[in-house]
Design a protein around this motif. Sequence first.
Motif, PDB file in Angstrom:
ATOM      1  N   VAL A 862       0.850  -1.186   0.000  1.00 43.23           N
ATOM      2  CA  VAL A 862       0.000   0.000   0.000  1.00 43.23           C
ATOM      3  C   VAL A 862       0.890   1.242   0.000  1.00 43.23           C
ATOM      4  O   VAL A 862       1.738   1.413   0.880  1.00 43.23           O
ATOM      5  CB  VAL A 862      -0.933   0.013   1.224  1.00 43.23           C
ATOM      6  N   ASP A 863       0.695   2.082  -0.995  1.00 44.09           N
ATOM      7  CA  ASP A 863       1.462   3.327  -1.103  1.00 44.09           C
ATOM      8  C   ASP A 863       0.671   4.435  -0.418  1.00 44.09           C
ATOM      9  O   ASP A 863      -0.330   4.909  -0.936  1.00 44.09           O
ATOM     10  CB  ASP A 863       1.682   3.653  -2.581  1.00 44.09           C
ATOM     11  N   ALA A 864       1.156   4.837   0.754  1.00 44.45           N
ATOM     12  CA  ALA A 864       0.452   5.844   1.544  1.00 44.45           C
ATOM     13  C   ALA A 864       1.188   7.173   1.567  1.00 44.45           C
ATOM     14  O   ALA A 864       0.984   7.989   2.462  1.00 44.45           O
ATOM     15  CB  ALA A 864       0.249   5.330   2.956  1.00 44.45           C
ATOM     16  N   GLN A 865       2.037   7.412   0.584  1.00 45.54           N
ATOM     17  CA  GLN A 865       2.808   8.657   0.564  1.00 45.54           C
ATOM     18  C   GLN A 865       1.871   9.861   0.432  1.00 45.54           C
ATOM     19  O   GLN A 865       0.950   9.851  -0.374  1.00 45.54           O
ATOM     20  CB  GLN A 865       3.798   8.643  -0.587  1.00 45.54           C
ATOM     21  N   GLY A 866       2.160  10.872   1.233  1.00 46.32           N
ATOM     22  CA  GLY A 866       1.361  12.086   1.195  1.00 46.32           C
ATOM     23  C   GLY A 866       0.145  12.062   2.085  1.00 46.32           C
ATOM     24  O   GLY A 866      -0.646  13.003   2.085  1.00 46.32           O
ATOM     25  N   SER A 867      -0.042  11.002   2.865  1.00 50.25           N
ATOM     26  CA  SER A 867      -1.245  10.908   3.708  1.00 50.25           C
ATOM     27  C   SER A 867      -1.026  11.636   5.022  1.00 50.25           C
ATOM     28  O   SER A 867       0.083  11.709   5.540  1.00 50.25           O
ATOM     29  CB  SER A 867      -1.588   9.460   3.978  1.00 50.25           C
ATOM     30  N   LEU A 936       3.296   4.824   8.708  1.00 52.33           N
ATOM     31  CA  LEU A 936       2.435   4.838   7.534  1.00 52.33           C
ATOM     32  C   LEU A 936       2.842   5.910   6.539  1.00 52.33           C
ATOM     33  O   LEU A 936       2.703   5.757   5.338  1.00 52.33           O
ATOM     34  CB  LEU A 936       0.985   5.050   7.981  1.00 52.33           C
ATOM     35  N   VAL A 937       3.373   6.999   7.040  1.00 53.12           N
ATOM     36  CA  VAL A 937       3.596   8.172   6.201  1.00 53.12           C
ATOM     37  C   VAL A 937       4.839   7.978   5.336  1.00 53.12           C
ATOM     38  O   VAL A 937       5.909   7.630   5.826  1.00 53.12           O
ATOM     39  CB  VAL A 937       3.737   9.425   7.078  1.00 53.12           C
ATOM     40  N   GLY A 938       4.679   8.186   4.024  1.00 50.82           N
ATOM     41  CA  GLY A 938       5.816   8.232   3.126  1.00 50.82           C
ATOM     42  C   GLY A 938       6.402   6.900   2.759  1.00 50.82           C
ATOM     43  O   GLY A 938       7.551   6.854   2.311  1.00 50.82           O
ATOM     44  N   LYS A 939       5.687   5.818   2.929  1.00 48.78           N
ATOM     45  CA  LYS A 939       6.246   4.502   2.642  1.00 48.78           C
ATOM     46  C   LYS A 939       5.254   3.629   1.895  1.00 48.78           C
ATOM     47  O   LYS A 939       4.052   3.898   1.852  1.00 48.78           O
ATOM     48  CB  LYS A 939       6.644   3.788   3.935  1.00 48.78           C
ATOM     49  N   VAL A 940       5.809   2.546   1.328  1.00 49.67           N
ATOM     50  CA  VAL A 940       4.982   1.432   0.864  1.00 49.67           C
ATOM     51  C   VAL A 940       4.932   0.425   1.999  1.00 49.67           C
ATOM     52  O   VAL A 940       5.977  -0.013   2.492  1.00 49.67           O
ATOM     53  CB  VAL A 940       5.550   0.784  -0.404  1.00 49.67           C
ATOM     54  N   VAL A 941       3.746   0.101   2.440  1.00 48.51           N
ATOM     55  CA  VAL A 941       3.593  -0.701   3.644  1.00 48.51           C
ATOM     56  C   VAL A 941       2.590  -1.830   3.409  1.00 48.51           C
ATOM     57  O   VAL A 941       1.793  -1.797   2.477  1.00 48.51           O
ATOM     58  CB  VAL A 941       3.096   0.170   4.827  1.00 48.51           C
ATOM     59  N   ASP A 942       2.656  -2.825   4.275  1.00 47.53           N
ATOM     60  CA  ASP A 942       1.565  -3.771   4.427  1.00 47.53           C
ATOM     61  C   ASP A 942       0.588  -3.186   5.436  1.00 47.53           C
ATOM     62  O   ASP A 942       1.000  -2.584   6.442  1.00 47.53           O
ATOM     63  CB  ASP A 942       2.061  -5.115   4.951  1.00 47.53           C
ATOM     64  N   VAL A 943      -0.692  -3.353   5.173  1.00 47.61           N
ATOM     65  CA  VAL A 943      -1.722  -2.862   6.083  1.00 47.61           C
ATOM     66  C   VAL A 943      -2.583  -4.034   6.526  1.00 47.61           C
ATOM     67  O   VAL A 943      -3.046  -4.832   5.699  1.00 47.61           O
ATOM     68  CB  VAL A 943      -2.611  -1.790   5.412  1.00 47.61           C
TER      69      VAL A 943
END
Length: 965
Positions: A862-867, A936-943
């Motif tokens: 999950v790409d949450a960059q900018g959140s 969460l901010v600025g990364k590709v993560v598992d959610v």
Amino acid sequence: MADDDVQPTQPDAAALRAERARSLLAELALPEKIALLHQHAPAVERLGLRAFHTGAEALHGVAWLGAATVFPQPVGLAATWSSELLTRVGEAVGVEVRAKHAEDPSVSLNVWAPVVNPLRHPRWGRNEEGFSEDPHLTAELATAYARGLRGDHPVYWRTVPTLKHFLAYNNETDRALTSSRLRPRVLHEYELPAYRGPVEAGAVGAVMPSYNLVNGRPNHVARELLDELRSWTPASLLVVSDAAAPGNLVTFERFYPDHVAGHAAMLRAGVDSFTDNDADAQPTIDRITAALERGLLTEADIDRAVRRHLELRLATGELDPGLDPYAGIGPQDIDLPEHRALAREAVARSVVLLANDGVLPLGAGQRVAVVGPHADRVLHDWYSGTPPYTVGIATALAARLPGAVTMAEGADRVALRSTTTGGYLRPDADGTLLADGPDARAAAQIDITAWGDGVVTLRSAQTGALWSAAGWVVRADAERVGGWVVQESFRLHRHDDATWSILHLGSGRWLRVQHGHGQVAADAASLSGAERFTLRTVRSGLAQVAEAARAADVVVVAVGNDPHLLGRETEDRPHLRLPHEQAELWRAARDANPRAVLAVVSSYPYVLGDVADQAAAVVWSSHGGQELGPGMVDVLVGDREPCGRLAQAWPADESHVGDLLDYDVIEAGATYWYAEHPALYAFGHGLSYTDVEYTGLRLDGADVGPDAVVRAQVTVANRGARPVDELVQLYGASPGHRLQVPRRRLVAHARVPLAPGETRSVELEAPVARLATWDVTRSQMVVEPGLHELHAGPSSAVQPLRAELRVGGPPVPPRAAVGRPLRLADYDEQHSTTLAERTREAGDVVQPAPGARSGWVLLRSVDAQGSDSLRITLARTGPGEARARVEVRGAEDAAGLARGHDGAWQVAGTAEAPTDGGRYDWWDVPVAAGPGWESLVGKVVDVRVVLTGPVRAGELTAVGASPTP
């Protein structure tokens, strides 16, 4: 060709039908249109429309309409792996449907076949009706059969085939109540392809939804699924309900408050014809009329369904009798000699040689004993027609080897004496059983055939008729087991004093000898009121089998199921094992003669255990219809080379097949795609009477795009002394895939005939798209770039040849989360959750599984960059604490793609479902930030979203000032 030589384009037949249907529709009054929505539509004589009803059964021959050619069950036809043969079978069946229609115009030309449910689980009671566990092979064979039914005329259809049953239907247990959990990957990769092939090919004109629910929503109101189905073709598709399904929405499923609302929802979803209340259309008419009055429907909804109904009828030539190319077919076209020959060919080509140590083929001059319950029986299933004749295995073998064949069914022959009257049970002139026989001689003798799990059939040794209790009186008057509720099955109960009582399974009543005249009736409500009988064994079935086996050079032990017992529509199989009594019969034969051939005649696979290890050879046939005996004997004696191959694997152990109700084949490790254990007999397995060696595999290109079709050259050599019709199979694998994908899946197959000593190459065309998976980030099928493999061999388990295939193209991107809701139903993994309906009409959501306090779903990459915040949509299913917890962990590699796990889960935030509202009241709830928010901010993560309590969750959205483009 010169411009003035160009021929004018022929008008599109489907477009012309649509135009004519609209013209007819304009001539109909509203009450007339509503009346056409029921299965039994009345005539509209001023428009030339006759009375019409949807549905004639034609699964493997014309059923329920008198004598007609009966072909092998579909699971047997599939073992031929031959589209050409299935098209010819479909043509023969279509001709006989037309012949019945010519004799009786009420016979519908809308046939309810083929069944395309992939055979996900071998315990399914209706396993015999489907083709294969592989959805693409299912689609190929179903398309071929439907093409035969349809005919090849560009305008008029011989019959209009109907695909059954849409969708995710493989259980009879609570079939109108169970919900099949289908995440998008399973839906698009495994379930839908079986239906898509015949629809895209234009081979079908109708579809029938199944009784079950998918993700909490009944299939008869699943508008999104029906819209997906219709998106595959520009032509019209009539959607016909399954029998009584409209009422199920209210009576069993309780999905709508009343029938008016349920009927309206079906029409809005895209169902066009109501099969309900048998021939009585009035309840349907009243409910649809009331729905219009209540504003739940518009006349446009009615018109859409009626137009499709009219287009189907126009396709059959109903309004163009002078132009219909099939109008010349008549009653004389039933049971044609060529249909008999085709039935025999179909059986022979469907027989699968599973194992052989050299005892087969049978040789001239050998003495052969054929023993067991299928030694000379030819049985029928619920959707079988009435064959004009039948020939069993022993009879056919005796004709081929005159004077060398003996037969023994192995049934215990007994006599039953009433303790009330002192007389033996015997049938009188009309078959009525009376307890007044003076002795245990022939008139009183009964053959008991055990089918497993205590279920038996009882047959008069003198007349050959089966006991039946269609009313309360018991008679020996039935030719075979049959009927929607079987009346010919019983269970024996042994009392402590060694007397016996008999339970009639169809009624649940015990047999009782009536006072006065000694007539036997099934009318005792409990065991305490049942008659007690003394049982005298006149002849041991096991001893009879052993005697026949000892006197023979080879013994063929014919075992299997009766298709009406212990596995059929409304009843799933209790287990996969060979019935205990049949296993003992096998042992008795094999102990007497080690040259023992196990011949299985069944609607499904068995777990054979040590029986398979003991057999000198194992052969399988489905219930083959009228030519079962001649077709199987053609293979046993070597007049035909065995060329059948399994289209459904036979598991080695019952534990390997998983839960009947778990439809997620990925999680369950189901089918040969995902199975973790080797099968006893693999998908694609089948032997011949010679040795074939696979010597070479060459591809026309090893670097291809995702839309390419790869041409593979497979070289095979016949090393034996007999000819062979080898089925060359090509499978795809993606061992380095980032997702859990099939270990291997069929991508192409072809037949190659080989003379003794001959070497040949066969070319197979393998669409790279067969390696595709469903991309949840973009909702489309994609072949991910990288290294894939193609394997060639004689089965899914034996693939000696391998070639690498490199597929180019862009990688699957991370899921863009900012400003784009992430559907939690698009999860990659889950634990203790289930999928449910978002509203009654559309959408899928997740919630804790029944009986689970909590559960979670995992979304990778999950790409949450900018959140800068999170929101989640929640609803309640009941009172109490209902919350969602969002957890994250790093999951990116150098390319920014999820390839591994980085650290432990950290809490990104929690949300509580509002206390008010119900199941369909959705709230967009902010997620209160937790200590792991910065992860969460600025990364590709598992959610991971953890749900606790009576809560449902739909979408997760990362909110930011600058959404990712």
